[in-house]
Design a protein around this motif. Sequence first.
Motif, PDB file in Angstrom:
ATOM      1  N   PHE A  67      66.248  65.951  48.980  1.00 19.63           N
ATOM      2  CA  PHE A  67      66.200  65.961  47.517  1.00 19.63           C
ATOM      3  C   PHE A  67      64.767  65.745  47.022  1.00 19.63           C
ATOM      4  O   PHE A  67      64.327  66.399  46.056  1.00 19.63           O
ATOM      5  CB  PHE A  67      67.108  64.875  46.954  1.00 19.63           C
ATOM      6  N   VAL A  68      64.043  64.839  47.659  1.00 20.03           N
ATOM      7  CA  VAL A  68      62.657  64.568  47.248  1.00 20.03           C
ATOM      8  C   VAL A  68      61.792  65.815  47.434  1.00 20.03           C
ATOM      9  O   VAL A  68      60.982  66.166  46.564  1.00 20.03           O
ATOM     10  CB  VAL A  68      62.093  63.379  48.050  1.00 20.03           C
ATOM     11  N   VAL A  69      61.969  66.508  48.555  1.00 14.33           N
ATOM     12  CA  VAL A  69      61.208  67.738  48.808  1.00 14.33           C
ATOM     13  C   VAL A  69      61.534  68.785  47.751  1.00 14.33           C
ATOM     14  O   VAL A  69      60.632  69.440  47.192  1.00 14.33           O
ATOM     15  CB  VAL A  69      61.511  68.281  50.222  1.00 14.33           C
ATOM     16  N   ALA A  70      62.818  68.953  47.450  1.00 18.76           N
ATOM     17  CA  ALA A  70      63.231  69.939  46.444  1.00 18.76           C
ATOM     18  C   ALA A  70      62.696  69.575  45.066  1.00 18.76           C
ATOM     19  O   ALA A  70      62.245  70.440  44.311  1.00 18.76           O
ATOM     20  CB  ALA A  70      64.760  70.043  46.418  1.00 18.76           C
ATOM     21  N   TRP A  71      62.745  68.294  44.734  1.00 17.03           N
ATOM     22  CA  TRP A  71      62.257  67.838  43.427  1.00 17.03           C
ATOM     23  C   TRP A  71      60.756  68.100  43.294  1.00 17.03           C
ATOM     24  O   TRP A  71      60.294  68.579  42.246  1.00 17.03           O
ATOM     25  CB  TRP A  71      62.551  66.355  43.262  1.00 17.03           C
ATOM     26  N   ASN A  72      59.999  67.798  44.326  1.00 18.40           N
ATOM     27  CA  ASN A  72      58.548  68.032  44.266  1.00 18.40           C
ATOM     28  C   ASN A  72      58.227  69.519  44.166  1.00 18.40           C
ATOM     29  O   ASN A  72      57.248  69.908  43.516  1.00 18.40           O
ATOM     30  CB  ASN A  72      57.872  67.422  45.495  1.00 18.40           C
ATOM     31  N   TRP A  73      59.055  70.354  44.798  1.00 18.48           N
ATOM     32  CA  TRP A  73      58.816  71.799  44.728  1.00 18.48           C
ATOM     33  C   TRP A  73      59.121  72.326  43.325  1.00 18.48           C
ATOM     34  O   TRP A  73      58.369  73.134  42.783  1.00 18.48           O
ATOM     35  CB  TRP A  73      59.704  72.506  45.750  1.00 18.48           C
ATOM     36  N   VAL A  74      60.213  71.840  42.726  1.00 14.92           N
ATOM     37  CA  VAL A  74      60.586  72.300  41.386  1.00 14.92           C
ATOM     38  C   VAL A  74      59.564  71.832  40.347  1.00 14.92           C
ATOM     39  O   VAL A  74      59.222  72.570  39.407  1.00 14.92           O
ATOM     40  CB  VAL A  74      61.999  71.799  41.028  1.00 14.92           C
ATOM     41  N   THR A  75      59.081  70.609  40.502  1.00 11.99           N
ATOM     42  CA  THR A  75      58.168  70.044  39.503  1.00 11.99           C
ATOM     43  C   THR A  75      56.697  70.286  39.848  1.00 11.99           C
ATOM     44  O   THR A  75      55.818  69.663  39.242  1.00 11.99           O
ATOM     45  CB  THR A  75      58.408  68.527  39.375  1.00 11.99           C
TER      46      THR A  75
END
Length: 269
Positions: free
Chosen positions: A109-117
């Motif tokens: 989730f952290v990886v996905a969040w950093n990619w989206v933001t």
Amino acid sequence: MSQYRVKKDDFPWWLVAAVAIGVVSAVTIAASDVYGQILSTLVKGLWVTLLVTIVAFAMASALGLLIALLGLSNSKLLRQVSRFYVEIIRGLPILVLLFWIAFVGAPAFVVAWNWVTLPLQSAGLVEPMQVRDFSLLWRAIIALTIAYSSFIAEIFRAGIQAVDVGQIEAAKALGLSRTQRFRLIVWPQAFRTILPPYGNDFIAMVKDSSLVSVLGVADITQMAKVYASGSFRFFETYSIVAYVYLLLTVGLSLSLRALERRMRRDFTP
């Protein structure tokens, strides 16, 4: 007449015995400095246990109701999605799911969040999220939410399907919308059916909340583990842990039974 049928007028001697043991235990705790110190230590973790249980169960109930409604949908795709979710999640041990969410799901989730933001991070509007920013407490709550939502979904589905179809058809004939039929006709009757298993799931979550101690979350079990390992008073410490959990679970069980009896009286013609 079956010899295994429970008589309605059976006196609850088991409750008398449980209360007697509870009173003796309470007096022992009050009279002992050691037990008193252990209890004062564990009380600090009691609030974490209650927080995990209440928040996770509320979220699991909301998610479970959504999954149940998907399972009752007219869409074959949504029904299959609901069944897939329920069968897969119910097939996983809660401890395994807890580890997976904590050490696989949360970092993903952290990886996905950093990619989206990423664009916002480039503009200096958002700081990159670190895995340690995702607290272990919320990882545990999310894992319990997902685990119990599958069981609660089945409880809700069975309760809703138990409502007489004729009443729903009559509500349609009166011009009630789908939302009004559910709120005014289906849910009040379904709730009486689902209350016993639904309450049992809440009691089960009180006990299963102890699993969050494997992540180091400072609940009752974790506080007991730390205290016992430092003082080597394992018997006294885990006896108090058992006593506290029994107070919670037996008290909730008796409250649930009283609520069931009251609802039967209120709705019996």
